[in-house]
Scaffold this motif. Structure first.
Motif, PDB file in Angstrom:
ATOM      1  N   PHE A  15       0.720  -1.243  -0.015  1.00  0.00           N
ATOM      2  CA  PHE A  15       0.129   0.089  -0.063  1.00  0.00           C
ATOM      3  C   PHE A  15       0.822   1.189   0.050  1.00  0.00           C
ATOM      4  CE2 PHE A  15      -3.275  -2.885   1.956  1.00  0.00           C
ATOM      5  CZ  PHE A  15      -4.145  -2.696   0.944  1.00  0.00           C
ATOM      6  N   TYR A  16       2.100   1.222   0.563  1.00  0.00           N
ATOM      7  CA  TYR A  16       2.876   2.455   0.799  1.00  0.00           C
ATOM      8  C   TYR A  16       3.353   3.041  -0.512  1.00  0.00           C
ATOM      9  CZ  TYR A  16       6.733   5.453   2.133  1.00  0.00           C
ATOM     10  OH  TYR A  16       7.449   6.626   1.978  1.00  0.00           O
ATOM     11  N   HIS A  17       4.189   2.033  -1.161  1.00  0.00           N
ATOM     12  CA  HIS A  17       4.639   2.325  -2.326  1.00  0.00           C
ATOM     13  C   HIS A  17       3.735   2.564  -3.612  1.00  0.00           C
ATOM     14  CE1 HIS A  17       8.343   0.846  -0.296  1.00  0.00           C
ATOM     15  NE2 HIS A  17       8.823   2.300  -0.864  1.00  0.00           N
ATOM     16  N   SER A  18       2.414   1.759  -3.552  1.00  0.00           N
ATOM     17  CA  SER A  18       1.481   2.073  -4.652  1.00  0.00           C
ATOM     18  C   SER A  18       0.775   3.530  -4.425  1.00  0.00           C
ATOM     19  CB  SER A  18       0.504   1.004  -4.452  1.00  0.00           C
ATOM     20  OG  SER A  18      -0.255   0.938  -3.271  1.00  0.00           O
ATOM     21  N   THR A  19       0.708   4.028  -3.198  1.00  0.00           N
ATOM     22  CA  THR A  19       0.015   5.206  -2.834  1.00  0.00           C
ATOM     23  C   THR A  19       1.031   6.414  -2.787  1.00  0.00           C
ATOM     24  OG1 THR A  19      -1.279   4.157  -1.273  1.00  0.00           O
ATOM     25  CG2 THR A  19      -1.049   6.524  -1.090  1.00  0.00           C
ATOM     26  N   THR A  20       2.477   6.147  -2.671  1.00  0.00           N
ATOM     27  CA  THR A  20       3.571   7.460  -2.727  1.00  0.00           C
ATOM     28  C   THR A  20       4.219   7.234  -3.877  1.00  0.00           C
ATOM     29  OG1 THR A  20       5.239   5.933  -1.670  1.00  0.00           O
ATOM     30  CG2 THR A  20       3.518   7.224  -0.311  1.00  0.00           C
ATOM     31  N   GLU A  21       3.993   6.409  -4.870  1.00  0.00           N
ATOM     32  CA  GLU A  21       4.633   6.596  -6.185  1.00  0.00           C
ATOM     33  C   GLU A  21       3.989   6.550  -7.437  1.00  0.00           C
ATOM     34  OE1 GLU A  21       7.766   3.515  -6.262  1.00  0.00           O
ATOM     35  OE2 GLU A  21       8.850   4.158  -4.372  1.00  0.00           O
ATOM     36  N   GLY A  22       4.318   7.094  -8.415  1.00  0.00           N
ATOM     37  CA  GLY A  22       3.421   7.051  -9.519  1.00  0.00           C
ATOM     38  C   GLY A  22       2.685   8.482  -9.606  1.00  0.00           C
ATOM     39  N   GLU A  23       1.504   8.489 -10.395  1.00  0.00           N
ATOM     40  CA  GLU A  23       0.613   9.529 -10.723  1.00  0.00           C
ATOM     41  C   GLU A  23      -0.196   9.964  -9.509  1.00  0.00           C
ATOM     42  OE1 GLU A  23      -1.828   8.800 -14.151  1.00  0.00           O
ATOM     43  OE2 GLU A  23       0.053   8.104 -15.346  1.00  0.00           O
ATOM     44  N   ASN A  24      -0.540   9.226  -8.735  1.00  0.00           N
ATOM     45  CA  ASN A  24      -1.597   9.671  -7.614  1.00  0.00           C
ATOM     46  C   ASN A  24      -1.016   9.547  -6.111  1.00  0.00           C
ATOM     47  OD1 ASN A  24      -3.873   9.688  -9.305  1.00  0.00           O
ATOM     48  ND2 ASN A  24      -4.019   7.582  -9.210  1.00  0.00           N
ATOM     49  N   VAL A  25       0.234  10.393  -5.928  1.00  0.00           N
ATOM     50  CA  VAL A  25       0.865  10.662  -4.772  1.00  0.00           C
ATOM     51  C   VAL A  25      -0.119  11.197  -3.681  1.00  0.00           C
ATOM     52  CG1 VAL A  25       2.767  11.668  -3.703  1.00  0.00           C
ATOM     53  CG2 VAL A  25       2.836  10.807  -5.928  1.00  0.00           C
ATOM     54  N   GLY A  26      -0.122  10.601  -2.580  1.00  0.00           N
ATOM     55  CA  GLY A  26      -1.100  10.996  -1.505  1.00  0.00           C
ATOM     56  C   GLY A  26      -0.777  10.125  -0.172  1.00  0.00           C
ATOM     57  N   VAL A  27      -1.631  10.528   0.595  1.00  0.00           N
ATOM     58  CA  VAL A  27      -1.552   9.920   2.045  1.00  0.00           C
ATOM     59  C   VAL A  27      -2.358   8.685   1.977  1.00  0.00           C
ATOM     60  CG1 VAL A  27      -2.321  10.322   4.511  1.00  0.00           C
ATOM     61  CG2 VAL A  27      -1.527  12.072   3.019  1.00  0.00           C
ATOM     62  N   ILE A  28      -1.772   7.683   2.853  1.00  0.00           N
ATOM     63  CA  ILE A  28      -2.533   6.334   2.907  1.00  0.00           C
ATOM     64  C   ILE A  28      -3.642   6.239   3.777  1.00  0.00           C
ATOM     65  CG2 ILE A  28      -2.232   3.944   3.557  1.00  0.00           C
ATOM     66  CD1 ILE A  28       0.599   4.130   2.886  1.00  0.00           C
ATOM     67  N   ASP A  29      -4.787   5.994   3.203  1.00  0.00           N
ATOM     68  CA  ASP A  29      -5.942   5.835   3.937  1.00  0.00           C
ATOM     69  C   ASP A  29      -5.973   4.372   4.817  1.00  0.00           C
ATOM     70  OD1 ASP A  29      -8.695   5.348   5.281  1.00  0.00           O
ATOM     71  OD2 ASP A  29      -9.513   6.444   3.643  1.00  0.00           O
ATOM     72  N   TRP A  30      -5.306   4.449   5.786  1.00  0.00           N
ATOM     73  CA  TRP A  30      -5.097   2.908   6.602  1.00  0.00           C
ATOM     74  C   TRP A  30      -6.522   2.371   6.870  1.00  0.00           C
ATOM     75  CZ3 TRP A  30      -0.989   0.609   5.804  1.00  0.00           C
ATOM     76  CH2 TRP A  30       0.429   1.052   5.542  1.00  0.00           C
ATOM     77  N   LEU A  31      -7.392   3.074   7.313  1.00  0.00           N
ATOM     78  CA  LEU A  31      -8.679   2.481   7.667  1.00  0.00           C
ATOM     79  C   LEU A  31      -9.221   1.932   6.649  1.00  0.00           C
ATOM     80  CD1 LEU A  31     -11.010   2.013   9.522  1.00  0.00           C
ATOM     81  CD2 LEU A  31     -11.876   4.297   9.239  1.00  0.00           C
ATOM     82  N   ALA A  32      -9.285   2.495   5.410  1.00  0.00           N
ATOM     83  CA  ALA A  32     -10.030   1.997   3.983  1.00  0.00           C
ATOM     84  C   ALA A  32      -8.855   0.791   3.740  1.00  0.00           C
ATOM     85  CB  ALA A  32      -9.610   2.884   3.078  1.00  0.00           C
ATOM     86  N   ALA A  33      -7.862   0.735   3.645  1.00  0.00           N
ATOM     87  CA  ALA A  33      -6.937  -0.331   3.646  1.00  0.00           C
ATOM     88  C   ALA A  33      -6.951  -1.534   4.500  1.00  0.00           C
ATOM     89  CB  ALA A  33      -5.194   0.025   3.769  1.00  0.00           C
ATOM     90  N   PHE A  34      -7.257  -1.216   5.746  1.00  0.00           N
ATOM     91  CA  PHE A  34      -7.621  -2.314   6.617  1.00  0.00           C
ATOM     92  C   PHE A  34      -9.003  -3.081   6.308  1.00  0.00           C
ATOM     93  CE2 PHE A  34      -4.358  -0.618   9.398  1.00  0.00           C
ATOM     94  CZ  PHE A  34      -3.462  -1.442   9.490  1.00  0.00           C
TER      95      PHE A  34
END
Length: 70
Positions: A15-34
């Motif tokens: 989740f970390y690298h899929s969120t922080t790299e690429g076109e859609n750089v942003g903050v991880i929504d951990w609640l949504a991930a869990f």
């Protein structure tokens, strides 16, 4: 995964690298991930990668709370 035909084959979602790299750089929504992991029936280990903004012990407790939220 099934096509490989091996019980030893595993998939790791990052989740970390899929969120922080690429076109859609942003903050991880951990609640949504869990929540997503629960919805798909995942019950294996979880290793969150993040930089705590406060005390490490408080951060770990917050991750545990998010992981336990229905």
């Amino acid at each position: 995964m099934r096509a490989v035909g091996s019980a030893r084959q595993r998939l790791r979602v990052d989740f970390y690298h899929s969120t922080t790299e690429g076109e859609n750089v942003g903050v991880i929504d951990w609640l949504a991930a869990f929540t997503l992991l629960r919805q798909i029936g995942y019950s294996g280990p979880i290793g969150p990668e993040y930089s705590p903004t406060g005390a490490t012990s408080a951060s770990i407790e917050r991750v545990r709370e998010l992981a336990a939220t229905p």
